[in-house]
Design a protein around this motif. Structure first.
Motif, mmCIF file in Angstrom:
data_model
loop_
_atom_site.group_PDB
_atom_site.id
_atom_site.type_symbol
_atom_site.label_atom_id
_atom_site.label_comp_id
_atom_site.label_asym_id
_atom_site.label_seq_id
_atom_site.Cartn_x
_atom_site.Cartn_y
_atom_site.Cartn_z
ATOM 1 N N PHE A 95 0.830 -1.211 0.000
ATOM 2 C CA PHE A 95 0.000 0.000 0.000
ATOM 3 C C PHE A 95 0.864 1.261 0.000
ATOM 4 N N GLN A 96 1.954 1.233 0.776
ATOM 5 C CA GLN A 96 2.839 2.402 0.805
ATOM 6 C C GLN A 96 3.408 2.670 -0.583
ATOM 7 N N ALA A 97 3.768 1.585 -1.285
ATOM 8 C CA ALA A 97 4.340 1.751 -2.632
ATOM 9 C C ALA A 97 3.293 2.310 -3.590
ATOM 10 N N LEU A 98 2.054 1.792 -3.499
ATOM 11 C CA LEU A 98 1.037 2.183 -4.472
ATOM 12 C C LEU A 98 0.364 3.515 -4.132
ATOM 13 N N LEU A 99 0.186 3.774 -2.830
ATOM 14 C CA LEU A 99 -0.592 4.961 -2.458
ATOM 15 C C LEU A 99 0.265 6.150 -2.056
ATOM 16 N N LEU A 100 1.471 5.884 -1.569
ATOM 17 C CA LEU A 100 2.298 6.993 -1.079
ATOM 18 C C LEU A 100 3.603 7.140 -1.861
ATOM 19 N N ALA A 101 3.800 6.306 -2.905
ATOM 20 C CA ALA A 101 5.060 6.294 -3.673
ATOM 21 C C ALA A 101 6.263 6.146 -2.750
ATOM 22 N N HIS A 102 6.090 5.327 -1.706
ATOM 23 C CA HIS A 102 7.128 5.125 -0.695
ATOM 24 C C HIS A 102 7.523 3.652 -0.757
ATOM 25 N N GLY A 103 8.762 3.360 -1.188
ATOM 26 C CA GLY A 103 9.139 1.966 -1.436
ATOM 27 C C GLY A 103 8.764 1.605 -2.864
ATOM 28 N N GLY A 104 8.620 0.314 -3.153
ATOM 29 C CA GLY A 104 8.296 -0.074 -4.519
ATOM 30 C C GLY A 104 8.040 -1.559 -4.643
ATOM 31 N N LEU A 105 7.706 -1.995 -5.862
ATOM 32 C CA LEU A 105 7.435 -3.420 -6.078
ATOM 33 C C LEU A 105 8.715 -4.201 -6.381
#
Lengths: 210, 245
Positions: A95-105
């Motif tokens: 969720f952090q990657a998708l919603l907050l652009a924090h981290g990634g896949l």
């Protein structure tokens, strides 16, 4: 602080995903077993997951002038155990990657290992060792060390991916730890204090209810 | 979170099958980490921006706003990479090789973030969950993910109200007060989240909750062959250009 999307070379991304995968699979089995016996825990787990997600969005001013945020996974590991936190941490990281652009896949494996595996396991072990003597001190130390280990592992992951041109992996590790240190040490201490406050409020509410 | 949610439900690709969008974002993300960052990452960034602005019709300002979020980490990480430590004298200096690594890694990271942003801003969370359930992810995991998402939105709303109330009392005036206010707010959120969970649990139990949350899905058309072909063609073209140029 998570490693950003696209930051790691492909070989490192695969390596960390392979390292983190067994912990997540073990966590999923543990979680499914838990929910089969107590379906209503699903809601409590989701509440703790959401709390972790919101904490990461709640920026706290830091010493270096930038802003940082607590990880919240130490508390989750103490409440539900590290295997469950590996799964909840993975959900939060996605969720952090998708919603907050924090981290990634592509960096998910590396971030899972630092934030949802290493940190929670260290926090849980420290609390297990010290809880019989001084429970609150053990709780504080568990969360502080869990957060510091998370950032330590992140620094190692970055150093392995980007060795210093002159001093190699060791020099790079010193560089990353030096840059993160002034922000992360006060942050880890403040997260430890925050967890104590949360637990105090929690105990007070429980007493009030009974 | 609100911005992402709102744009995901109102763009011109919202109704398209989620598989098409996952293939485009995932394909370009994979291409981005495999092909050399120059010019590969630039091609990926250009293609996904064109798809976001030109096809999905996302507002340009919002698109760049979302891309600006991870800039803090990008700047901090890249500046460290540009420096080198002499092991003999411990002198820190800017090293040409480090600068090159920093620039190329930043470019690749920016292109990768744009792929994720495209997926998040064009695909509603309900569609992602549906796609995951079709891919064989255990239902309890998907349900926990959705509940986490739902609780997070509630908590963000609570946090927002809390910050407004604290600011009205000058709680965020100066760094120390701001840190104190943030911690008090964070400490108050977990008991409230658990209280919400307890109330929801009581409500569900009263309605015969057995562990599965039934959610009505909207009718979805199957993925169009033309759409899939176009997406795969675009990814192949970018990958080939990234290697050959």
């Amino acid at each position: 602080m998570h490693i950003m999307e696209g930051y790691l070379p492909v070989s490192h991304a695969i390596l960390w995903t392979t390292v983190a995968a067994p912990f997540v699979v073990h966590g999923i089995r543990h979680l499914l077993h838990l929910l089969a016996n107590r379906p209503s825990d699903k809601l409590t787990l989701a509440a703790v997951g959401a709390y972790t997600l919101v904490l990461s969005a709640l920026k706290v001013p830091s010493v270096t002038g930038s802003s940082s945020h607590p990880t919240g996974t130490g508390l989750g590991a103490l409440l539900f155990g590290p295997p469950v936190m590996a799964v909840m941490g993975t959900i939060v990281l996605i969720f952090q990657a998708l919603l907050l652009a924090h981290g990634g896949l592509t960096t998910l494996g590396a971030n899972i290992f630092s934030m949802a595996v290493a940190g929670p396991w260290v926090a849980w072990l420290i609390f297990r060792l010290g809880r019989r003597r001084v429970r609150r001190v053990a709780l504080f130390l568990a969360v502080v060390m869990g957060t510091l280990v998370t950032y330590g592992v992140t620094a190692v992951q970055l150093a392995l991916a980007f060795p210093d041109p002159l001093s190699g992996v060791t020099g790079a590790m010193v560089k990353f730890l030096t840059v993160f240190g002034p922000t992360q040490i006060p942050l880890a201490i403040s997260e430890g204090l925050l967890t104590l406050v949360v637990i105090n409020i929690f105990i007070k509410n429980e007493k009030h209810d009974t | 979170m609100y911005l992402v949610d709102r744009l995901a439900c109102t763009n011109r690709l919202t109704a398209r099958h989620p598989l098409e969008k996952v293939l485009l974002a995932g394909g370009l993300l994979g291409t981005n980490i495999v092909v050399p960052p120059w010019p590969g990452a630039l091609l990926v960034l250009g293609t996904i921006t064109a798809a976001a602005i030109g096809v999905a019709r996302l507002p340009l300002r919002e698109w760049f706003r979302v891309l600006s979020w991870p800039m803090g980490f990008l700047l901090a990480g890249s500046s460290v990479m540009a420096l080198a430590v002499d092991p003999a004298s411990a002198v820190v200096s800017v090293h040409p090789e480090g600068v090159q690594t920093a620039v190329l890694t930043s470019l690749r990271a920016l292109a990768a973030v744009s792929c994720l942003a495209f997926l998040a801003l064009t695909t509603p969370m309900a569609d992602m969950g549906w796609l995951l359930s079709r891919a064989g992810i255990p239902l309890p995991l998907i349900e926990i993910s959705f509940l986490t998402y739902r609780f997070a939105i509630l908590l963000v709303e609570m946090a927002r109200h809390g910050v407004t109330a604290q600011k009205a009392r000058l709680g965020w005036h100066g760094p120390w007060r701001a840190a104190r206010a943030a911690h008090l707010l964070a400490a108050a959120l977990l008991p409230r989240a658990l209280e919400r969970a307890r109330r929801l649990e009581t409500g569900l139990t009263a309605r015969g909750f057995t562990g599965a949350l039934g959610v009505r899905q909207r009718d979805r058309l199957p993925p169009s062959s033309a759409g899939i072909a176009m997406v795969l063609g675009t990814v192949m073209a970018v990958a080939t250009a990234g290697v050959l140029l």
